[in-house]
Design an enzyme around this catalytic site. Structure first.
Site, PDB file in Angstrom:
ATOM      1  N   ASP A  47       1.243 -17.061   1.680  1.00 31.05           N
ATOM      2  CA  ASP A  47       0.862 -16.423   0.420  1.00 31.05           C
ATOM      3  C   ASP A  47       0.259 -17.453  -0.530  1.00 31.05           C
ATOM      4  O   ASP A  47      -0.707 -17.181  -1.241  1.00 31.05           O
ATOM      5  CB  ASP A  47       2.086 -15.781  -0.250  1.00 31.05           C
ATOM      6  CG  ASP A  47       2.581 -14.580   0.540  1.00 31.05           C
ATOM      7  OD1 ASP A  47       2.032 -14.324   1.636  1.00 31.05           O
ATOM      8  OD2 ASP A  47       3.515 -13.912   0.059  1.00 31.05           O
ATOM      9  N   GLU A  49      -1.366 -20.190   0.171  1.00 31.02           N
ATOM     10  CA  GLU A  49      -2.742 -20.537   0.560  1.00 31.02           C
ATOM     11  C   GLU A  49      -3.717 -19.423   0.164  1.00 31.02           C
ATOM     12  O   GLU A  49      -4.834 -19.695  -0.270  1.00 31.02           O
ATOM     13  CB  GLU A  49      -2.813 -20.792   2.075  1.00 31.02           C
ATOM     14  CG  GLU A  49      -2.203 -22.119   2.481  1.00 31.02           C
ATOM     15  CD  GLU A  49      -2.042 -22.238   4.004  1.00 31.02           C
ATOM     16  OE1 GLU A  49      -2.736 -23.074   4.592  1.00 31.02           O
ATOM     17  OE2 GLU A  49      -1.233 -21.470   4.575  1.00 31.02           O
ATOM     18  N   TYR A  50      -3.252 -18.199   0.331  1.00 33.03           N
ATOM     19  CA  TYR A  50      -4.094 -17.058  -0.077  1.00 33.03           C
ATOM     20  C   TYR A  50      -4.373 -17.139  -1.580  1.00 33.03           C
ATOM     21  O   TYR A  50      -5.516 -17.013  -2.028  1.00 33.03           O
ATOM     22  CB  TYR A  50      -3.413 -15.730   0.274  1.00 33.03           C
ATOM     23  CG  TYR A  50      -4.253 -14.519  -0.084  1.00 33.03           C
ATOM     24  CD1 TYR A  50      -5.163 -13.987   0.837  1.00 33.03           C
ATOM     25  CD2 TYR A  50      -4.181 -13.945  -1.353  1.00 33.03           C
ATOM     26  CE1 TYR A  50      -5.963 -12.902   0.509  1.00 33.03           C
ATOM     27  CE2 TYR A  50      -4.978 -12.857  -1.694  1.00 33.03           C
ATOM     28  CZ  TYR A  50      -5.861 -12.337  -0.756  1.00 33.03           C
ATOM     29  OH  TYR A  50      -6.654 -11.270  -1.096  1.00 33.03           O
ATOM     30  N   TYR A 242      -7.543   8.714   9.055  1.00 38.51           N
ATOM     31  CA  TYR A 242      -7.467   9.285  10.393  1.00 38.51           C
ATOM     32  C   TYR A 242      -8.618  10.199  10.764  1.00 38.51           C
ATOM     33  O   TYR A 242      -8.673  10.705  11.871  1.00 38.51           O
ATOM     34  CB  TYR A 242      -6.160  10.059  10.589  1.00 38.51           C
ATOM     35  CG  TYR A 242      -5.838  10.988   9.446  1.00 38.51           C
ATOM     36  CD1 TYR A 242      -4.843  10.663   8.545  1.00 38.51           C
ATOM     37  CD2 TYR A 242      -6.552  12.156   9.243  1.00 38.51           C
ATOM     38  CE1 TYR A 242      -4.552  11.486   7.472  1.00 38.51           C
ATOM     39  CE2 TYR A 242      -6.272  12.982   8.182  1.00 38.51           C
ATOM     40  CZ  TYR A 242      -5.272  12.649   7.294  1.00 38.51           C
ATOM     41  OH  TYR A 242      -5.000  13.456   6.230  1.00 38.51           O
ATOM     42  N   LYS A 330       5.156  21.023  13.594  1.00 36.29           N
ATOM     43  CA  LYS A 330       6.102  20.394  12.670  1.00 36.29           C
ATOM     44  C   LYS A 330       7.483  20.226  13.275  1.00 36.29           C
ATOM     45  O   LYS A 330       7.874  20.978  14.163  1.00 36.29           O
ATOM     46  CB  LYS A 330       6.226  21.264  11.421  1.00 36.29           C
ATOM     47  CG  LYS A 330       4.934  21.353  10.621  1.00 36.29           C
ATOM     48  CD  LYS A 330       5.233  21.016   9.195  1.00 36.29           C
ATOM     49  CE  LYS A 330       4.374  21.792   8.241  1.00 36.29           C
ATOM     50  NZ  LYS A 330       4.732  21.473   6.866  1.00 36.29           N
ATOM     51  N   CYS A 423      29.249  32.443 -19.502  1.00 37.65           N
ATOM     52  CA  CYS A 423      28.483  31.222 -19.237  1.00 37.65           C
ATOM     53  C   CYS A 423      29.419  30.014 -19.307  1.00 37.65           C
ATOM     54  O   CYS A 423      30.117  29.831 -20.302  1.00 37.65           O
ATOM     55  CB  CYS A 423      27.367  31.076 -20.274  1.00 37.65           C
ATOM     56  SG  CYS A 423      26.549  29.473 -20.180  1.00 37.65           S
ATOM     57  N   CYS A 426      28.429  27.865 -22.588  1.00 41.28           N
ATOM     58  CA  CYS A 426      28.545  28.310 -23.976  1.00 41.28           C
ATOM     59  C   CYS A 426      29.493  29.485 -24.162  1.00 41.28           C
ATOM     60  O   CYS A 426      29.765  29.896 -25.285  1.00 41.28           O
ATOM     61  CB  CYS A 426      27.169  28.657 -24.546  1.00 41.28           C
ATOM     62  SG  CYS A 426      26.469  30.173 -23.854  1.00 41.28           S
TER      63      CYS A 426
HETATM   64  S1  IVH Z   1      -6.158  16.105  10.392  1.00 41.56           S
HETATM   65  C1  IVH Z   1      -8.464  19.817   8.650  1.00 41.56           C
HETATM   66  N1  IVH Z   1      -4.336  14.338  10.869  1.00 41.56           N
HETATM   67  O1  IVH Z   1      -1.537  17.121   6.553  1.00 41.56           O
HETATM   68  C2  IVH Z   1      -7.774  18.930   9.597  1.00 41.56           C
HETATM   69  N2  IVH Z   1      -4.146  15.635   8.880  1.00 41.56           N
HETATM   70  O2  IVH Z   1      -0.292  19.654   5.876  1.00 41.56           O
HETATM   71  C3  IVH Z   1      -7.898  17.528   9.202  1.00 41.56           C
HETATM   72  N3  IVH Z   1      -2.219  15.057   7.490  1.00 41.56           N
HETATM   73  O3  IVH Z   1      -3.936  18.166   4.293  1.00 41.56           O
HETATM   74  C4  IVH Z   1      -6.591  16.931   8.980  1.00 41.56           C
HETATM   75  N4  IVH Z   1      -1.442  13.475   8.806  1.00 41.56           N
HETATM   76  O4  IVH Z   1      -3.941  15.691   4.742  1.00 41.56           O
HETATM   77  C5  IVH Z   1      -4.758  15.290  10.025  1.00 41.56           C
HETATM   78  N5  IVH Z   1      -2.800  12.707  11.409  1.00 41.56           N
HETATM   79  C6  IVH Z   1      -3.238  13.648  10.567  1.00 41.56           C
HETATM   80  C7  IVH Z   1      -2.559  13.964   9.378  1.00 41.56           C
HETATM   81  C8  IVH Z   1      -3.048  14.971   8.555  1.00 41.56           C
HETATM   82  C9  IVH Z   1      -1.269  14.136   7.673  1.00 41.56           C
HETATM   83  C10 IVH Z   1      -2.255  15.949   6.320  1.00 41.56           C
HETATM   84  C11 IVH Z   1      -3.618  16.401   5.891  1.00 41.56           C
HETATM   85  C12 IVH Z   1      -3.452  17.868   5.557  1.00 41.56           C
HETATM   86  C13 IVH Z   1      -1.989  18.047   5.616  1.00 41.56           C
HETATM   87  C14 IVH Z   1      -1.649  19.451   6.032  1.00 41.56           C
END
Ligand code: IVH
Length: 688
Positions: A47, A49-50, A242, A330, A423, A426
């Site tokens: 750090d 050196e940076y 991504y 999910k 309540c 009160c």
């Molecule tokens: S792809 C329209 N890749 O999740 C498709 N989205 O709940 C392009 N998100 O609004 C999105 N990780 O911002 C993609 N690896 C991932 C992601 C990702 C998180 C978010 C994204 C989206 C939200 C939906």
């Protein structure tokens, strides 16, 4: 006498070439080491050196100010606090993701994709973790960061460039060692906060008497929307990119190629990205990530499955809401088993009594949970939860923990829990409204006042630092504040008499309150706690009417002309202002010199383009036509009413066309619609 020259040119001419070379070398070195440290996590220098290199660069730029460029490493934090964020359009819409928790849905998605690709073609899927942060668009022009925009409504968002510049994992200039920079690049990524940094940050907030954030995502989103970039800079954020939203000057055949390019341009990309060819492999990836989820220092809430082939993606297309070629799979909410020690009743700022389970503390996905909401009387009865029961609780994202079910009833179970008839704060007799139990004593109940104070100072309202739950409780319990306006009369001496306050913290809180006497109109509206008026509705009201005085006297009919304002909502809002005691509380605030900001009402400077309804077969998909009209500021609806501005009738239009004719609503054919769109700066492409 020489004529005056543009300052920059004259200065640049005076920079000796060795200084320019040295400047380029230092920038290159600093960028390289910053990338090694922040993105690759394998620093090559210390750090110290940076810092030495950085100071050399600063000294050189002080000597030759003409060398300073927006992408110089010294220019990450430099800008002054802003008054507000500008709204800007995205290069291409940022769609949502379709999501599921069910394996069968994933199989159906795979079937749909296979059907779209045609027999004999096996899809290749890219699998990624679904990062739980705040979505952002990053735009680079000629390799230099030009713009960073929040997702907003998907078509436009807030320009938060000054804030995003402060994040060290965001290159100010694309790296070009491995791949040259395209002329225009728009990327999608996620602003994240590491869980460990989030916990430290929250601990600091609690210490300072402020409310902690509910999740790393909320905290990251809050940091991105700070008006002072210096504050954002102090928040330890990172961005993971991504997705290539748009590129001019490079072509990719697959998503994997795009992600590789993103990495080579210097960004942090998701970990463990894989390409697979079967739904079994998707399941295995999902299971594997669920297993490591709790070991990661960042929040993920599932995996994302995307078709790799970009031509196939284009063929599948998107709905107005999400692409058909991607699916978020999910994780189920995190669950644990624990015991209910006691059932307590809380009174909120609107007088609603909520039963709350006080639990034997248990860690759920890294967060210690010691209370969970039981919602209301009916929910409690349905689940038959009682003190002493062993129960399953769950926490989904940042949502308040909930009790799912009884796992094992306790020994010597007490009789079913009854909501009190008075309540607990009160003593007023409560009344029932559907499943809810309500304390009617709006202006005399100390619990409601505490809730109103906390809401008034909350982050999304007036954002008064140091005015958290504990302080609000003390202020009300000691009789220092009996109405919201009383906050503005507090003195440091009074606060110093309370436990936990010293001279410095007392003065800081008084100053923080006084500093909010000219609040943004929308924040002031949110802070008042008007039923139905959350952040979004408050922004709408502020933009539409421009001044608090106008909103206060707005009629139901006026409110109902606004899009999204139905009769019930309009009624509730006008009833709030019509209530004499609300009026008195507001007058007291205004009498203390609170002056919300004012602006031109929207109705006068931006004509309402009105609501369009589309019917019949059009030369483009209906969603395309709808989004084009919304894109120029209009509204759309699926049904015709007196309020409809015009109906666009395609071939074989039926009942909607008839209704429009009956109501005397204007009817356009598609060409006339396109002409109208062009009048407002829009357009639509019709494929031949
Ligand atoms: S792809 C329209 N890749 O999740 C498709 N989205 O709940 C392009 N998100 O609004 C999105 N990780 O911002 C993609 N690896 C991932 C992601 C990702 C998180 C978010 C994204 C989206 C939200 C939906």
């Amino acid at each position: 006498m020489t004529p005056p020259q543009p300052a920059d040119q004259s200065r640049r001419a005076s920079v000796p070439s060795h200084a320019a070379k040295e400047h380029a070398r230092l920038c290159e070195q600093l960028n390289r080491h910053s990338h090694l440290y922040h993105v690759d996590a394998r620093p090559e220098i210390s750090d110290a050196e940076y810092d030495d290199l950085y100071r050399e660069l600063q000294a050189l730029e002080r000597e030759h100010p003409a060398l300073v460029r927006p992408d110089s490493p010294t220019q990450r934090v430099g800008e002054e606090p802003q008054d507000k964020f500008e709204t800007v359009g995205h290069v291409v819409p940022m769609l949502s993701l379709d999501s599921t928790q069910e394996a069968e849905e994933v199989a159906r998605f795979d079937e749909r994709v296979r059907k779209a690709l045609g027999a004999g073609i096996d899809p290749v899927y890219v699998l990624e973790p679904k990062l739980d942060g705040a979505s952002i668009e990053l735009v680079y022009e000629d390799g230099v960061l030009a713009r960073a925009v929040t997702r907003g409504n998907g078509r436009s968002g807030e320009d938060v460039t000054a804030n995003i510049r402060t994040i060290p994992t965001v290159p100010l200039r694309l790296r070009s060692e491995e791949r040259s920079a395209p002329s225009v690049l728009s990327l999608r990524g996620e602003v994240m906060m590491y869980i460990s940094d989030f916990q430290d940050f929250n601990a600091g907030l609690v210490e300072a008497g402020s409310e902690p954030y509910a999740s790393p995502r909320n905290s990251a989103a809050g940091a991105v929307r700070q008006l002072d970039p210096g504050v954002t800079a102090s928040r330890k954020l990172h961005v993971v990119a991504y997705d290539v939203l748009f590129v001019d000057g490079a072509t990719f055949a697959t998503d994997s190629e795009g992600v590789r390019a993103i990495r080579e341009w210097g960004f942090m990309v998701p970990e463990r990205v894989e390409t697979v060819r079967s739904s079994e492999a998707i399941m295995a990836y999902h299971r594997a990530f669920a297993d490591v989820r709790d070991d990661l220092d960042y929040e993920i809430d599932g995996i994302v499955i995307k078709l790799d082939d970009l031509a196939a993606r284009a063929a599948m297309g998107s709905t107005s809401h999400h692409p058909r070629w991607a699916l978020a799979y999910k994780f189920p909410p995190r669950q644990e088993v624990t015991r209910i020690d006691k059932i307590d009743v809380q009174v909120g700022r609107t007088g609603v009594l909520t039963p709350v389970a006080l639990l034997l503390p248990v860690v759920v996905g890294g967060v210690t949970v010691s209370r969970a909401t039981l919602h209301n009387r009916e929910e409690l009865r349905r689940k038959d939860l009682r003190e002493g029961d062993t129960v399953r609780i769950q926490r989904a994202g940042d949502v308040i923990p909930q009790v799912v079910e009884v796992v094992e009833p306790g020994d010597d179970r007490p009789p079913p829990f009854e909501m009190p008839t008075e309540c607990p704060a009160c003593g007023s007799a409560v009344y029932e409204d559907g499943p809810r139990t309500i304390c009617p004593n709006r202006f005399g109940c100390p619990a409601q006042l505490k809730g109103r104070i906390i809401h008034f100072g909350a982050r999304h309202a007036l954002d008064i630092e140091g005015l958290g739950e504990e302080t609000a409780n003390l202020l009300v319990d000691r009789g220092l504040v009996t109405a919201l306006a009383g906050l503005f009369e507090l003195t440091a001496e009074q606060l110093m008499a309370l436990e936990g306050f010293a001279e410095k913290s007392a003065t800081a809180l008084v100053d923080a309150i006084q500093a909010k006497k000219q609040p943004d109109l929308d924040r002031f509206l949110t802070a008042l706690g008007i039923p139905e008026v959350g952040v979004t509705v408050a922004r709408e009201l502020a933009a539409h009417f421009g001044s608090f005085a106008r909103i206060r006297v707005a009629t139901r009919e006026e409110l109902e002309t606004m899009s999204g304002f139905g009769p019930r909502m309009s009624e509730v809002i006008t009833a709030f202002f019509a209530d004499e005691r609300n009026g008195a509380a507001i007058d007291a605030l205004l009498a203390h010199g609170i002056t919300p900001t004012e602006s031109e009402p929207r109705s006068s400077d931006l004509p309402d383009l009105g609501t369009a309804v589309f019917t019949g077969t059009l030369p483009v998909a209906r969603v395309v036509a709808e989004s084009a009209w919304r894109g120029v500021g209009g509204n759309t609806s699926g049904s015709v009413s007196k309020k409809t501005a015009f109906v666009v009738a395609g071939e074989n239009a039926g009942s909607k066309l008839e209704k429009a004719q009956k109501l005397g609503v204007e009817v356009l054919d598609f060409d006339a619609f396109v002409a109208r769109l062009r009048e407002h700066g829009g357009d639509i492409e019709v494929e031949a």
